[in-house]
Enzyme design. Sequence first.
Site, PDB file in Angstrom:
ATOM      1  N   THR B  46      67.695  42.012  42.595  1.00 25.79           N
ATOM      2  CA  THR B  46      67.900  41.877  41.155  1.00 25.79           C
ATOM      3  C   THR B  46      66.819  42.692  40.453  1.00 25.79           C
ATOM      4  OG1 THR B  46      68.276  40.354  39.322  1.00 25.79           O
ATOM      5  CG2 THR B  46      66.632  39.665  40.926  1.00 25.79           C
ATOM      6  N   GLU B  47      67.232  43.449  39.413  1.00 22.71           N
ATOM      7  CA  GLU B  47      66.348  44.490  38.896  1.00 22.71           C
ATOM      8  C   GLU B  47      65.118  43.970  38.161  1.00 22.71           C
ATOM      9  OE1 GLU B  47      69.548  44.067  38.171  1.00 22.71           O
ATOM     10  OE2 GLU B  47      70.001  44.408  36.050  1.00 22.71           O
ATOM     11  N   ASN B  48      65.098  42.670  37.817  1.00 24.39           N
ATOM     12  CA  ASN B  48      63.881  42.156  37.198  1.00 24.39           C
ATOM     13  C   ASN B  48      62.781  41.884  38.226  1.00 24.39           C
ATOM     14  OD1 ASN B  48      65.834  40.086  37.872  1.00 24.39           O
ATOM     15  ND2 ASN B  48      64.379  38.612  37.084  1.00 24.39           N
ATOM     16  N   GLY B  49      63.066  42.182  39.514  1.00 24.84           N
ATOM     17  CA  GLY B  49      61.953  42.202  40.456  1.00 24.84           C
ATOM     18  C   GLY B  49      62.020  41.314  41.670  1.00 24.84           C
ATOM     19  N   SER B  88      60.745  48.031  40.947  1.00 26.31           N
ATOM     20  CA  SER B  88      62.143  47.667  41.121  1.00 26.31           C
ATOM     21  C   SER B  88      63.062  48.838  40.757  1.00 26.31           C
ATOM     22  CB  SER B  88      62.466  46.450  40.255  1.00 26.31           C
ATOM     23  OG  SER B  88      63.751  45.978  40.551  1.00 26.31           O
TER      24      SER B  88
END
Lengths: 229, 212
Positions: B46-49, B88
């Site tokens: 997930t791109e928030n990390g 990320s």
Amino acid sequence: MAARQLSAEEAIAEVKNGATIMVGGFGLVGAPLTLIDALVEHSTATDLTIISNNTGEAGRGLGLLLRQGRIKKAIASFFTSNPEAVEAAMSGAIEYELLPQGTLAEAIRAGGAGIGGFYTPVGARTELAEGHEERVIDGVPHILQSPLHADVSLVYATWGDELGNLRYRRTAQNFNPAMASAGALTIAEVAEIRPVGGFEPEDIHTPHLYVNRLVQSTLSLADVQGPGA
Amino acid sequence: MSDARDVIAARAAQELHSGEVVNLGIGIPNRIPGFLDPDVEIFLHTENGLLGVGPRPAEGEVDLELIDAGKKPVTLMPGAAAFDSASSFAMIRGGHIDTVVLGALEVSETGDIANWKIPGGKALGVGGAMDLVTGARRVIVTMTATTPEGAPKLVPTCTLPLTASGVVKVVITEHAVFRLVDGELVLTELLDGATEETVAAETSARYRAELG
């Protein structure tokens, strides 16, 4: 130099009119809630440029600063989660710049790392490429993105020490490390401040040279949105 | 299956292979884990990390500092790794994400995608959409075949603002699977009892059928 430990109110007093401020967080997670609260309650600094992924939520976090009319410009990747910010941007009440989330993160990282800009394929030949120089690299269109810098960066870390070393937790990390590096003055809000030597050196995410001020966190996510909300 | 979104998610689940690093967008893609074959082990990013996103937590076990890009609570799989946003998106742009599955407003017959903006709409945000479709090695679009008003979403040319050009590899609707093969749109499969006529009626993009 070691970070100076101050109250949130004292630290926020260093934010001047017209300042560019980076604020960490993905939504409210990893946002420096105590510092934002102090900025809203105890500062009158206005004409602010806010660089943050979301510009808060309606009436919460940076959303309160927006209601006070103190934001001149917002740079973000996603305003939608705060309908009031969308309205302010669309009506021209505030200036805004929309960047792809990865471009936003990398521009902040570049700002902190002394990079004069970078070419990215993301957003090339879309509406968001307007105003950006294009260059075709290995057959792929790229656009030039300038770095972002801040006068003041407000970041949050779960753990830190008295020197200003920081360690983040889970997905509360997000934009905080890059923003800590890109602020001329970085104020870190920390939930648990340990004595110097409280961490193994390799467990530190943000070394203390990036951090100028240290503030004890007194407002948690659970305080703001309730447990499990 | 009666729910169109479940038909799409179930079929999309079959596109994912063991060992892949996969990023799932919000909406239909988020239903995919519920349809994965238990033998298929993928790693969700997930791109928030976070790499190693687990299922939603049980009530009372929510960690407020553990969310996905839709800002919903998640859990950690064994071996999960947490990182910052710049890292990320370096993973995403750098081609280290095998597959992204996400929704779209329109997809063109040449694989262009529009999914971030409706002019005059109440949204103002691009988030990680452009980064993901530009950087992921394979882009799968899951979407209903038509808008709520009945207009085709698989079109000759996108009319809405583009997210990226020529990046889509697979399109899955409630009635069909399309693949971009050498720049050409090909209908490869009919779903949920749909006929070629149904698909033709709800698709304005040009395509050829190669049904197995």
